[in-house]
Scaffold this motif. Sequence first.
Motif, PDB file in Angstrom:
ATOM      1  N   LYS A   1       0.839  -1.198   0.000  1.00 35.07           N
ATOM      2  CA  LYS A   1       0.000   0.000   0.000  1.00 35.07           C
ATOM      3  C   LYS A   1       0.877   1.253   0.000  1.00 35.07           C
ATOM      4  O   LYS A   1       0.609   2.212  -0.716  1.00 35.07           O
ATOM      5  CB  LYS A   1      -0.920  -0.007   1.215  1.00 35.07           C
ATOM      6  N   ASP A   2       1.945   1.235   0.791  1.00 34.51           N
ATOM      7  CA  ASP A   2       2.854   2.378   0.850  1.00 34.51           C
ATOM      8  C   ASP A   2       3.538   2.609  -0.489  1.00 34.51           C
ATOM      9  O   ASP A   2       3.747   3.748  -0.895  1.00 34.51           O
ATOM     10  CB  ASP A   2       3.899   2.169   1.945  1.00 34.51           C
ATOM     11  N   LEU A   3       3.919   1.526  -1.178  1.00 37.44           N
ATOM     12  CA  LEU A   3       4.560   1.671  -2.491  1.00 37.44           C
ATOM     13  C   LEU A   3       3.604   2.303  -3.499  1.00 37.44           C
ATOM     14  O   LEU A   3       4.020   3.120  -4.317  1.00 37.44           O
ATOM     15  CB  LEU A   3       5.052   0.316  -2.992  1.00 37.44           C
ATOM     16  N   ARG A   4       2.328   1.950  -3.446  1.00 36.06           N
ATOM     17  CA  ARG A   4       1.341   2.585  -4.335  1.00 36.06           C
ATOM     18  C   ARG A   4       1.249   4.076  -4.051  1.00 36.06           C
ATOM     19  O   ARG A   4       1.119   4.885  -4.964  1.00 36.06           O
ATOM     20  CB  ARG A   4      -0.029   1.920  -4.177  1.00 36.06           C
ATOM     21  N   ARG A   5       1.314   4.442  -2.787  1.00 34.70           N
ATOM     22  CA  ARG A   5       1.245   5.860  -2.418  1.00 34.70           C
ATOM     23  C   ARG A   5       2.477   6.605  -2.921  1.00 34.70           C
ATOM     24  O   ARG A   5       2.387   7.752  -3.347  1.00 34.70           O
ATOM     25  CB  ARG A   5       1.096   5.994  -0.907  1.00 34.70           C
ATOM     26  N   ASP A   6       3.642   5.966  -2.870  1.00 37.82           N
ATOM     27  CA  ASP A   6       4.859   6.583  -3.399  1.00 37.82           C
ATOM     28  C   ASP A   6       4.756   6.781  -4.910  1.00 37.82           C
ATOM     29  O   ASP A   6       5.150   7.824  -5.440  1.00 37.82           O
ATOM     30  CB  ASP A   6       6.077   5.725  -3.072  1.00 37.82           C
ATOM     31  N   HIS A   7       4.224   5.778  -5.616  1.00 33.80           N
ATOM     32  CA  HIS A   7       4.030   5.890  -7.067  1.00 33.80           C
ATOM     33  C   HIS A   7       3.046   7.014  -7.394  1.00 33.80           C
ATOM     34  O   HIS A   7       3.249   7.757  -8.363  1.00 33.80           O
ATOM     35  CB  HIS A   7       3.526   4.572  -7.657  1.00 33.80           C
ATOM     36  N   GLU A   8       1.997   7.150  -6.615  1.00 38.24           N
ATOM     37  CA  GLU A   8       1.004   8.204  -6.849  1.00 38.24           C
ATOM     38  C   GLU A   8       1.637   9.585  -6.632  1.00 38.24           C
ATOM     39  O   GLU A   8       1.380  10.517  -7.402  1.00 38.24           O
ATOM     40  CB  GLU A   8      -0.201   8.014  -5.931  1.00 38.24           C
ATOM     41  N   ALA A   9       2.470   9.726  -5.623  1.00 35.21           N
ATOM     42  CA  ALA A   9       3.159  11.002  -5.393  1.00 35.21           C
ATOM     43  C   ALA A   9       4.083  11.322  -6.562  1.00 35.21           C
ATOM     44  O   ALA A   9       4.172  12.479  -6.998  1.00 35.21           O
ATOM     45  CB  ALA A   9       3.958  10.949  -4.087  1.00 35.21           C
ATOM     46  N   GLN A  10       4.715  10.306  -7.100  1.00 33.25           N
ATOM     47  CA  GLN A  10       5.586  10.509  -8.257  1.00 33.25           C
ATOM     48  C   GLN A  10       4.766  10.921  -9.478  1.00 33.25           C
ATOM     49  O   GLN A  10       5.145  11.817 -10.221  1.00 33.25           O
ATOM     50  CB  GLN A  10       6.370   9.231  -8.537  1.00 33.25           C
ATOM     51  N   ARG A  11       3.620  10.280  -9.687  1.00 28.54           N
ATOM     52  CA  ARG A  11       2.757  10.617 -10.827  1.00 28.54           C
ATOM     53  C   ARG A  11       2.246  12.054 -10.728  1.00 28.54           C
ATOM     54  O   ARG A  11       2.189  12.779 -11.719  1.00 28.54           O
ATOM     55  CB  ARG A  11       1.569   9.647 -10.889  1.00 28.54           C
ATOM     56  N   LEU A  12       1.916  12.477  -9.516  1.00 32.10           N
ATOM     57  CA  LEU A  12       1.412  13.837  -9.311  1.00 32.10           C
ATOM     58  C   LEU A  12       2.532  14.882  -9.310  1.00 32.10           C
ATOM     59  O   LEU A  12       2.257  16.077  -9.354  1.00 32.10           O
ATOM     60  CB  LEU A  12       0.650  13.922  -7.982  1.00 32.10           C
ATOM     61  N   GLY A  13       3.773  14.453  -9.228  1.00 32.12           N
ATOM     62  CA  GLY A  13       4.894  15.393  -9.169  1.00 32.12           C
ATOM     63  C   GLY A  13       4.921  16.145  -7.855  1.00 32.12           C
ATOM     64  O   GLY A  13       5.247  17.332  -7.809  1.00 32.12           O
TER      65      GLY A  13
END
Length: 181
Positions: free
Chosen positions: A62-74
Amino acid sequence: MQAMSPKHPSTIPWYRHRWPWLLMSGPAVVVVAGLFTVWLAFSRADALVADDYYKQGKAINKDLRRDHEAQRLGAAIDMKYDPASSTLQGRLFMKETAPAGEEGRTLILNLVHPTQPSKDRTLVVRPAADGSFSLPMEEMEQARWRLVAEDGSHAWRLHGGWAWPQQRSIEMNAEAYAPAE
């Protein structure tokens, strides 16, 4: 008249000699140190040991998905603490707009103390339209804080370390902590 002769060592009681005390001092120091260690072990909590390793392991994905989402949002955040005015000031940057709703406009900052959970802080911030924010905060203790910034809906997160006061400010962005694919 009799001349006074010094007492023979065998006539002096044992406790007046130096050697028994010297020989007993080593074990006495060890006993005191052992008692102090026992007191430390029972009076201090084991804060660094987690209760449920399995549950934490499941949360990693779940934490890795949140990190990916932060990266996608910049997502990126710059912050500094001013001890003179006891304020934490910063700015949140997003290349894409975050999810709409009340939670999407709320920023949750978790300052985690490295060894003492009682000193952890959770701050809820409502950034202005340009992403800037300022809030009062008690004096920060000198430590290497772990900082986690996330939105109110827990869709994305940024994390990093902040060695206060050696680092007067902190800059976190999703690119710096992007997990490997």
